[in-house]
Scaffold this motif. Structure first.
Motif, short mmCIF file in Angstrom:
data_model
loop_
_atom_site.label_atom_id
_atom_site.label_comp_id
_atom_site.label_asym_id
_atom_site.label_seq_id
_atom_site.Cartn_x
_atom_site.Cartn_y
_atom_site.Cartn_z
N ASN A 47 0.92 -1.12 0.38
CA ASN A 47 0.12 -0.07 0.22
C ASN A 47 1.15 1.31 -0.20
OD1 ASN A 47 0.45 0.54 2.65
ND2 ASN A 47 0.05 -1.15 2.77
N GLY A 48 0.72 2.21 -0.14
CA GLY A 48 1.04 3.48 -0.40
C GLY A 48 1.69 4.07 0.98
N THR A 49 1.08 3.84 2.37
CA THR A 49 1.39 4.26 3.54
C THR A 49 3.05 3.49 3.33
OG1 THR A 49 -0.47 4.20 4.58
CG2 THR A 49 1.09 4.24 5.75
N SER A 95 -2.72 17.49 4.06
CA SER A 95 -1.68 16.21 3.70
C SER A 95 -2.76 15.25 4.45
CB SER A 95 -1.20 15.36 3.75
OG SER A 95 -0.37 14.47 2.87
N PHE A 96 -3.15 13.85 3.38
CA PHE A 96 -3.35 12.88 4.46
C PHE A 96 -2.81 11.87 5.08
CE2 PHE A 96 -4.53 8.13 4.71
CZ PHE A 96 -5.77 7.61 4.83
N ALA A 115 -1.91 9.70 6.62
CA ALA A 115 -0.28 8.71 5.61
C ALA A 115 1.05 8.61 5.96
CB ALA A 115 -0.60 8.04 4.48
N SER A 116 0.77 10.24 5.12
CA SER A 116 2.43 10.99 5.28
C SER A 116 2.81 11.12 6.29
CB SER A 116 2.51 12.84 4.33
OG SER A 116 1.37 12.63 3.02
N VAL A 121 4.17 16.31 -0.73
CA VAL A 121 3.10 15.99 -1.21
C VAL A 121 2.33 16.11 -2.62
CG1 VAL A 121 1.20 14.98 -0.12
CG2 VAL A 121 2.79 14.88 1.46
N ASP A 172 5.74 12.11 -1.77
CA ASP A 172 4.38 11.45 -1.61
C ASP A 172 3.40 11.73 -2.84
OD1 ASP A 172 2.20 10.34 -0.99
OD2 ASP A 172 2.14 11.44 1.21
N ALA A 203 1.34 9.84 -4.54
CA ALA A 203 -0.11 8.92 -3.85
C ALA A 203 -0.88 9.87 -5.32
CB ALA A 203 -0.55 9.02 -2.61
N GLN A 204 -1.42 10.65 -4.90
CA GLN A 204 -2.34 11.71 -5.44
C GLN A 204 -1.94 11.97 -7.46
OE1 GLN A 204 -4.59 14.23 -3.15
NE2 GLN A 204 -4.76 12.61 -2.11
N SER A 208 0.53 5.28 -4.14
CA SER A 208 -0.53 4.35 -3.61
C SER A 208 -1.19 4.30 -4.81
CB SER A 208 -1.64 4.60 -2.30
OG SER A 208 -2.39 4.45 -2.62
N LYS A 224 -7.73 6.26 -6.25
CA LYS A 224 -6.41 6.92 -7.19
C LYS A 224 -6.77 6.94 -8.09
CE LYS A 224 -4.79 8.10 -2.67
NZ LYS A 224 -4.25 7.64 -1.93
N ALA A 284 -2.66 -1.34 -2.59
CA ALA A 284 -1.57 -1.91 -3.22
C ALA A 284 -0.94 -0.35 -3.42
CB ALA A 284 -2.08 -2.01 -4.68
N TYR A 318 -8.75 18.20 3.50
CA TYR A 318 -9.23 17.47 4.30
C TYR A 318 -9.09 18.36 5.38
CZ TYR A 318 -6.22 13.64 2.17
OH TYR A 318 -6.10 13.20 0.86
#
Ligand SMILES: *Cc1c(COP(=O)(O)O)cnc(C)c1O
Length: 368
Positions: A60-62, A86-87, A89-90, A132, A158, A160-161, A182, A187, A195, A313
């Motif tokens: 996963n991305g984390t 950010s989310f 997880a960062s 990010v 990061d 992920a996006q 991620s 996404k 993943a 967020y």
């Protein structure tokens, strides 16, 4: 049932369904569920797509972020500069690596990491900076690189996006030591479950991450370092290989939709639109700023109209209950705190139609 969902994964599935079924049937006939050819081929294809030497598929991305930091020996007593908008997880990935996130503010225009704030947050323990690429827009890589060089820091992106996003033609992972991404289903490039991947141009680092994701094992039953079970699932890799072929077209659809929102909202003075960011922004999210006092009513009214809306967020990471006691804040996070109650994200996804966007904007205007 929403008339217009926030994201429409069913639309994407229907485009690839036949190919996915064929690929999964073939995978099942080989029983190569752990690593194996699907994972290997996806890693090569995604590395090539990004213009990066190595891609290592992980769970996963984390964990992609955590493994990247572990591979770089970022750990206890090290600080990593992380934007608080950010989310979570960062930042939680930094803690999982044993290091400390130090929160920095974002820019008023882009909502992305503010390097002036990052400079104010530097200490003798600062080891790395984590730009990010939020909402599908890349943080200026030249500025981050200059900043990192000036202060002797590593860069962990990061991303992920930001699958497919570019800056002057360069995609994620091109300039930093390492980028993590991620493939969470929603996404831009999404799997059918969890993943992620690590991207790097550094062979030694790639090999380290490859070991870390598989119990620290360079070969079966030999464990050189303490690692994780964080492999990319072969089923997810098979799905991702198929979806990757559509990514550019789907991102183009998002760009078209973003441009259309921009135009529809041109005369609407009660919202602040994100900057139009040209053809290199892949619009994972379409965030607006509205009046903070009215935001929650707008959200509820739009949901009643059947429009899926989001907030990216609502709580800056440094104010999350899980973070307050374990992290310290050293610089002003004024912009992040000011925008959090104003942010409102409109639906954007490949497959959204102009009629759907007309409806979203009509609902928004009515709610305003
Ligand atoms: C999704 C996301 C992550 C985490 O990815 P997972 O695959 O859900 O672990 C990290 N950072 C950002 C900015 C994200 O959007």
């Amino acid at each position: 049932m929403l008339k217009i969902p926030f994201v429409d994964l069913a639309w994407q599935h229907q485009v690839v369904a036949d190919d996915v079924r064929t690929a999964l049937d073939s995978l099942m006939s080989t029983s190569a569920y752990i690593l194996g050819p699907q994972v290997h081929d996806f890693e090569e294809e995604f590395a090539e797509y990004c213009g990066v030497e190595y891609c290592i598929g992980v769970a996963n991305g984390t964990e992609a972020l955590t493994l990247a930091m572990r591979a770089l020996h970022i750990g206890p007593n090290d600080e990593v500069l992380v934007p608080t908008n950010s989310f979570i997880a960062s930042a939680s990935a930094v803690l999982a690596a044993g290091a400390s996130p130090v929160f920095v503010d974002v820019e008023e225009e882009s909502f992305l990491i503010d390097l002036t704030s990052a400079e104010a947050a530097l200490t003798e323990h600062t080891k790395a900076i984590m730009p990010v690429h939020l909402y599908g827009r890349l943080v200026n890589p030249t500025e981050v690189q200059d900043f990192a060089e000036k202060h002797g820091l590593l860069i962990i992106e990061d991303a992920a996006q930001a699958h497919g996003a570019a800056f002057d033609g360069e995609r994620i992972g091109a300039r930093s030591k390492v980028a993590a991404t991620s493939f969470y289903p929603g996404k831009n490039l999404g799997a059918y479950g969890d993943a992620g991947a690590v991207l790097t141009n550094d062979l030694e680092l790639a090999e380290k991450v490859r070991m870390l994701r598989d119990h620290g094992s360079p070969k079966k039953y030999v464990h050189e370092i303490l690692g994780y079970n964080s492999r990319l699932d072969a089923i997810q890799a098979a799905v991702l290989r198929i979806k990757l072929r559509h990514l550019d077209e789907w991102n183009a659809h998002r760009q078209h939709a973003a441009a259309y929102y921009y135009e529809l909202l041109a005369s609407e003075e009660r919202v602040r639109r994100p900057l139009p960011a040209g053809s290199e922004n892949v619009w994972h999210i379409y965030p607006l700023r509205v009046d903070a006092a009215a935001r929650d009513t707008i959200l509820r009214t739009m949901e009643t109209d059947g429009v899926g809306v989001g907030i990216h967020y609502p709580i800056p990471i440094h104010q999350q209950p899980a973070m307050v006691s374990t992290t310290k804040t050293t610089v002003s996070l004024r912009v992040s705190e000011a925008i959090a109650p104003e942010l409102l994200s409109l639906p954007i996804f490949p497959g959204i139609t102009e009629q759907q966007q007309d409806f979203v904007v009509a609902s928004l205007r009515n709610a305003l």
